[in-house]
Design a protein around this motif. Structure first.
Motif, PDB file in Angstrom:
ATOM      1  N   UNK A 151       0.836  -1.211   0.000  1.00  0.00           N
ATOM      2  CA  UNK A 151       0.000   0.000   0.000  1.00  0.00           C
ATOM      3  C   UNK A 151       0.865   1.254   0.000  1.00  0.00           C
ATOM      4  N   UNK A 152       1.917   1.285   0.812  1.00  0.00           N
ATOM      5  CA  UNK A 152       2.766   2.487   0.860  1.00  0.00           C
ATOM      6  C   UNK A 152       3.482   2.696  -0.469  1.00  0.00           C
ATOM      7  N   UNK A 153       3.923   1.603  -1.117  1.00  0.00           N
ATOM      8  CA  UNK A 153       4.597   1.740  -2.418  1.00  0.00           C
ATOM      9  C   UNK A 153       3.611   2.178  -3.499  1.00  0.00           C
ATOM     10  N   UNK A 197       0.909   4.020  -2.987  1.00  0.00           N
ATOM     11  CA  UNK A 197       0.623   5.440  -2.741  1.00  0.00           C
ATOM     12  C   UNK A 197       1.773   6.301  -3.262  1.00  0.00           C
ATOM     13  N   UNK A 198       3.001   5.905  -2.920  1.00  0.00           N
ATOM     14  CA  UNK A 198       4.168   6.691  -3.344  1.00  0.00           C
ATOM     15  C   UNK A 198       4.260   6.757  -4.865  1.00  0.00           C
ATOM     16  N   UNK A 199       3.936   5.643  -5.530  1.00  0.00           N
ATOM     17  CA  UNK A 199       3.958   5.639  -7.001  1.00  0.00           C
ATOM     18  C   UNK A 199       2.837   6.509  -7.573  1.00  0.00           C
ATOM     19  N   UNK A 200       1.644   6.418  -7.018  1.00  0.00           N
ATOM     20  CA  UNK A 200       0.530   7.240  -7.490  1.00  0.00           C
ATOM     21  C   UNK A 200       0.866   8.727  -7.374  1.00  0.00           C
ATOM     22  N   UNK A 249      10.163   3.333   2.216  1.00  0.00           N
ATOM     23  CA  UNK A 249       9.448   2.077   2.012  1.00  0.00           C
ATOM     24  C   UNK A 249      10.188   0.886   2.610  1.00  0.00           C
ATOM     25  N   UNK A 250       9.424  -0.174   2.875  1.00  0.00           N
ATOM     26  CA  UNK A 250       9.994  -1.400   3.427  1.00  0.00           C
ATOM     27  C   UNK A 250      10.211  -2.474   2.384  1.00  0.00           C
ATOM     28  N   UNK A 251      10.267  -2.083   1.121  1.00  0.00           N
ATOM     29  CA  UNK A 251      10.522  -3.024   0.037  1.00  0.00           C
ATOM     30  C   UNK A 251      11.101  -2.265  -1.139  1.00  0.00           C
ATOM     31  N   UNK A 252      11.603  -2.999  -2.113  1.00  0.00           N
ATOM     32  CA  UNK A 252      12.213  -2.370  -3.290  1.00  0.00           C
ATOM     33  C   UNK A 252      11.163  -2.257  -4.397  1.00  0.00           C
ATOM     34  N   UNK A 253      10.800  -1.022  -4.742  1.00  0.00           N
ATOM     35  CA  UNK A 253       9.848  -0.783  -5.821  1.00  0.00           C
ATOM     36  C   UNK A 253      10.466  -1.206  -7.151  1.00  0.00           C
TER      37      UNK A 253
END
Length: 449
Positions: free
Chosen positions: A121-123, A125-128, A140-144
């Motif tokens: 969800x955070x990734x 949102x950040x992409x949007x 973020x807690x993962x690699x987009x």
């Protein structure tokens, strides 16, 4: 702690996914960044390539003695020599969450919490916000996959932050918009009971800034205790929620759907990402974007271009003969969502799950749930438990899961898994876990190809 007056910062545990995002934040601001980690990884090597000085020996002779700030991860033991040295010499020593706390005070902050779904969800949102031109600083807690990073910056004083419940660190944040995705029991080594963990999530909502907004998943336990001036509920399909998905169609391993709200709707959203749970995650992210005034056309274009997060329903191989999905799932509910979605998207294929349990305490506390979820597969291979920060617990091994699983199951070492794949036909393969099972992704994909 004034983030604008720091010239040098030192990280103890710089290679952690959350720590590295903050290291990148300082590095992009022109601050001199250095740090320690236990082992060299692809991520630490990437940080070094970006100009950060990193060493891999706990040695006070090579730490930065002129740093303005020391940031450490709670995963570092209190006996760590460098950590003790900095504390003994009166340096400003803070946790990662203290830096994020300061960021939420100084920016318009969107934070995403929950026992699962928060990275996606955070990734999203950040992409949007980025793809639409709105702009944000993403932690973020993962690699987009779109950006190949877990942090990116913007001139706009807006932050999207994944709020981690481990060690209660998310309770330091003061968001303008807070998202809450799930409150399932986890980290019982920290919280003790499921009720105590729920209490912490409720407290998280009490830290929302005045006139702020909570966007919470519909049907959460103790929903009426969640607190915010403005409260919106989202759901995958329940039309009682404020925002929900409708007319969901499965298309080529992804989905098309509409997002409905009482006074607005966006139709024919395309998402090239597997997992019905990710449709629900998208509803949450789209609700945030709409709340910020981003137009429907920009939201649709951004969702269509979203490529996901590494190790979150990641298609390693996808063709008519074989599908190989790699996922970070390490909780029973995450595994349930992963396996049911994969089987629905690819009916008729035999589903093989290779799972590495993460933490002795989690395996012990949630054994029945793990067994029930894994039994949704057609066959299961278990790896030994990945200990992470824990010491072994007598009697807690992968065998306790194997004894409860109701489909064919075996326990193999990592190197034995590769031999097994050479000898067996797999049509729908899933590797799952939060430990070092990701090291198998490349060799498995080579074998399958």
């Amino acid at each position: 702690m004034d983030l604008n007056n720091i010239q040098r910062v030192y990280f103890i545990g710089i290679g952690g996914i959350g720590m590295s995002a903050i290291a990148r934040f300082f590095n992009e601001k022109g601050v001199q960044v250095s740090g320690y980690d236990r082992t060299s990884t692809p991520l630490t090597r990437q940080l070094e390539a970006e100009g950060m000085q990193i060493h891999y020996t706990d040695d006070i002779n090579i730490l930065d003695q002129a740093t303005n700030l020391v940031v450490y991860t709670p995963a570092i033991p209190t006996t760590h020599t460098e950590l003790q040295w900095y504390r003994g010499h009166n340096f400003e020593v803070v946790k990662r969450s203290d830096v994020l706390q300061e960021i939420t005070r100084s920016m318009f902050a969107i934070t995403v919490a929950g026992t699962h779904g928060k990275t996606t969800v955070s990734t999203m949102i950040a992409h949007l916000l980025t793809d639409s031109g709105y702009g944000c600083n993403a932690f973020l807690g993962g690699i987009s996959v779109n950006y190949n990073k877990n942090f990116w910056s913007s001139e706009k004083a807006v932050a999207v932050i994944e709020a981690d419940e481990y060690d209660r660190s998310f309770l330091k944040l003061s968001p303008d918009i807070a998202v809450l995705t799930a409150m399932d029991a986890d980290h019982l080594d920290i919280y003790g009971t499921a009720t105590a963990m729920e209490d912490a999530f409720i407290e998280y909502t009490h830290n929302i800034k005045p006139n702020g907004t909570l966007i919470a998943r519909f049907g959460l336990h103790r929903n009426n205790e969640l607190n915010a001036t403005n409260k919106l509920l989202y759901s995958i399909q329940n039309d009682v929620a404020n925002a929900y998905a409708a007319n969901i169609r499965m298309i080529n391993g992804g989905y098309e759907f509409d997002v409905m709200q009482q006074d607005w709707m966006i139709d024919n959203i395309q998402m090239h990402l597997g997992g019905m749970h990710n449709v629900e995650n998208a509803v949450a992210a789209i609700t945030v974007a709409h709340l910020l005034g981003i137009g429907a056309d920009k939201i649709k274009a951004a969702m269509a271009s979203f490529k996901g997060i590494k190790r979150r329903f990641e298609y390693v191989i996808k063709n008519e003969q074989q599908v190989y999905i790699d996922d970070y799932a390490h909780h029973p509910e995450e595994l349930r969502a992963l396996i049911t979605s994969a089987k629905a998207l690819f009916p008729g294929k035999k589903c093989t799950v290779i799972f590495q349990p993460h933490l002795f305490t989690r395996t012990r506390d949630l054994a029945d749930g793990f067994a029930e979820s894994l039994s949704l597969a057609d066959e299961v291979i278990l790896l030994p438990i990945y200990p992470a920060r824990e010491l072994p617990i007598e009697g807690v091994t992968s065998e306790i899961l194997a004894a409860k699983i109701t489909v064919p199951v075996q326990i193999l070492q990592k190197e034995e898994v590769l031999e097994w794949i050479k000898k067996n036909d797999v049509s729908l393969l899933i590797t799952a876990g939060a430990g070092d099972i990701d090291q198998l992704k490349e060799p498995i994909s080579h074998l399958l190809k």
